[in-house]
Design an enzyme around this catalytic site. Structure first.
Site, mmCIF file in Angstrom:
data_model
loop_
_atom_site.group_PDB
_atom_site.id
_atom_site.type_symbol
_atom_site.label_atom_id
_atom_site.label_comp_id
_atom_site.label_asym_id
_atom_site.label_seq_id
_atom_site.Cartn_x
_atom_site.Cartn_y
_atom_site.Cartn_z
ATOM 1 N N ASP A 139 33.732 39.800 45.253
ATOM 2 C CA ASP A 139 35.009 39.170 44.927
ATOM 3 C C ASP A 139 35.769 38.889 46.213
ATOM 4 O O ASP A 139 35.752 39.719 47.141
ATOM 5 C CB ASP A 139 35.855 40.086 44.040
ATOM 6 C CG ASP A 139 36.633 39.327 42.978
ATOM 7 O OD1 ASP A 139 36.879 38.123 43.183
ATOM 8 O OD2 ASP A 139 36.991 39.933 41.956
ATOM 9 N N HIS A 192 39.626 31.144 48.678
ATOM 10 C CA HIS A 192 40.052 32.259 47.833
ATOM 11 C C HIS A 192 38.899 33.162 47.415
ATOM 12 O O HIS A 192 39.129 34.258 46.908
ATOM 13 C CB HIS A 192 40.767 31.719 46.585
ATOM 14 C CG HIS A 192 42.096 31.109 46.873
ATOM 15 N ND1 HIS A 192 43.282 31.766 46.667
ATOM 16 C CD2 HIS A 192 42.430 29.895 47.396
ATOM 17 C CE1 HIS A 192 44.291 30.994 47.020
ATOM 18 N NE2 HIS A 192 43.793 29.852 47.462
#
Length: 455
Positions: free
Chosen positions: A364, A156
């Site tokens: 991110d 993730h």
């Protein structure tokens, strides 16, 4: 068709049946469709730890099965190797990564213990889907126990370039353990390509075709699966009672001022201090915004036991005070910094009432706040998303105002562009991005991954 077994550090809830749970709800929906188990840590620390009894919650065809960990596991596996070693390395922060051998030993111990406890629950035709950096070597442990099922992994967070990952001690053994998976998924093509580059450069791998790498006699499928949200469901939240209440409060307080909003956990990867300096530069270089624009940063505390996070919170409080002291007037406070969270429906109302969504992480994996901000907008009068080029979401959300978060001047210029953007342009940009996040929602993401794994 066997059941689906999902393995992750933390487990969702079967009680949240609405569409407010984002990724967790998407995974529960997929589990309900085919039956399955969600297996992971309970979040509790106990003396029995991984040797204790399962904590089980059942609903129709779905079971949540959770284990405690003990204090040593928490310190070494979770707070240690996962959050002090892997998290900074995978976010390109070699300068603060801690390389402590007991951390690594604790990490492998917990992976082995969780795999040992899961094995009796596995039937021969089950699919196993393992999530995130807490469980990189999980499949190799299962394989050593004789498990031959299809096992997939999804990361993730980012995967850095080979020159970064090779700074991790014993990186070769750790990444080689990941080759026990049949399918390895990443958020973006950039992360996927970094992983393939590592396999080729460091492990002697060979690219067989677009998505398949041959290494050590195994063929591994490596693919990008950009994660989504329930965009259609989130788009209804601003019209909920809580969403409307937040919009009314903001509009009464702001009057005709434009609001910029940032929503992040306190984390050094989110670039919040850089964001504050970018807003300060906006007030310096575009003085017409003084008294006319405010910046609301919502940043609940995160992993407060790690010193780096406490340091960031103190830095943010100091920066907000400095900027407010420099620019505030008797009827205008430039920055409002709130160090607590809000329910999702309240956040949706805050997003709707904000002219700009400022999402500028330094690195991110995806960043779902960007997608939530877009989903919450009024399509007839949408706000503008200002988005870091280093967020995974930038690959999909090309119509946002893309910015380098390290440059205060560039952030300021992007904010000025967003503040001055005409309505027609705001509507056309928003429509394109909203259609994309609806099409690539969380349920579609999970379904595509499971299909690729063989389910």
């Amino acid at each position: 068709m066997g059941k689906l077994i999902i393995v992750s550090n933390r487990v969702g809830s079967l009680k949240d049946t609405g569409k407010a749970g984002g990724l967790a709800v998407a995974l529960v929906d997929v589990l309900r469709e085919r039956g399955g188990v969600w297996f992971g840590w309970s979040g509790a620390v106990s003396d029995e730890g991984t040797f204790g009894e399962f904590k089980i919650e059942r609903s129709k065809q779905v079971e949540l099965v959770q284990l405690d960990i003990n204090k040593a596991d928490y310190d070494e596996y979770y707070a240690g190797y996962a959050n002090r070693t892997l998290w900074p390395i995978l976010h390109y922060r070699l300068d603060i990564a801690e390389f402590d051998r007991p951390f690594e030993e604790g990490y492998r111990r917990v992976n082995e213990r969780f795999a040992t406890r899961l094995k009796p629950l596995i039937k021969p035709d089950d699919l196993i889907w393992v999530h995130d950096y807490h469980f990189l070597p999980f499949a190799s442990t299962l394989r050593a126990m004789g498990v031959e099922n299809r096992i997939g992994f999804f990361l993730h967070i980012p995967f850095p370039s080979p020159d970064i990952i090779t700074a991790l001690p014993r990186h070769g053994a750790l990444i080689r353990s990941m080759l026990a998976y049949d399918l390895i998924g990443f958020q973006t093509m950039r992360d996927r390509n970094h992983f393939i580059d590592y396999l080729v450069q460091e492990q002697g791998g060979r690219v067989v075709d677009d998505d398949v790498v041959s290494v050590y006699g195994r063929e591994i499928t490596v693919r990008a699966f950009p994660i989504g949200i329930d965009a259609t469901g989130f788009a209804t939240f601003p019209d909920s009672p809580e969403g409307k209440r937040q919009q009314q409060r903001i509009r009464q307080a702001q009057r005709d001022r434009a609001q910029i909003v940032g929503v992040d956990r306190i984390d050094y990867t989110k670039g919040i201090p850089h964001r504050f300096r970018g807003f300060e530069r906006l007030l310096e270089e575009y003085p017409e915004n003084r008294g006319r624009v405010t910046f609301l940063q919502i940043a609940p505390s995160s992993r407060s036991e790690v010193d780096a996070y406490a340091d960031i919170q103190r830095e943010l409080e100091g920066l907000a005070g400095q900027i407010n002291g420099r620019f505030a007037d008797v009827d205008w406070t430039p920055i409002r910094f709130i160090a607590r969270g809000f329910p999702r429906k309240a956040l949706a109302g805050i997003y709707r009432a904000s002219r700009i969504g400022l999402v500028t992480p330094l690195r991110d994996g995806m960043n779902l706040v960007a997608k939530e901000y877009l989903a919450a907008q009024d399509p007839e009068n949408p706000g503008v998303l200002v988005l870091s080029r280093f967020a995974g979401a930038a690959e999909e959300l090309r119509e946002s105002v893309i910015v380098n978060p390290y440059s205060a001047a560039e952030v300021a210029a992007a904010l000025q562009t967003a503040l001055q953007m005409p309505l027609d342009e705001r509507k056309s940009r928003h429509a394109l991005m909203f259609e994309r996040i609806v099409r690539n929602d969380a349920h579609n993401w999970a379904t595509r991954y499971i299909r690729a794994l063989g389910g």
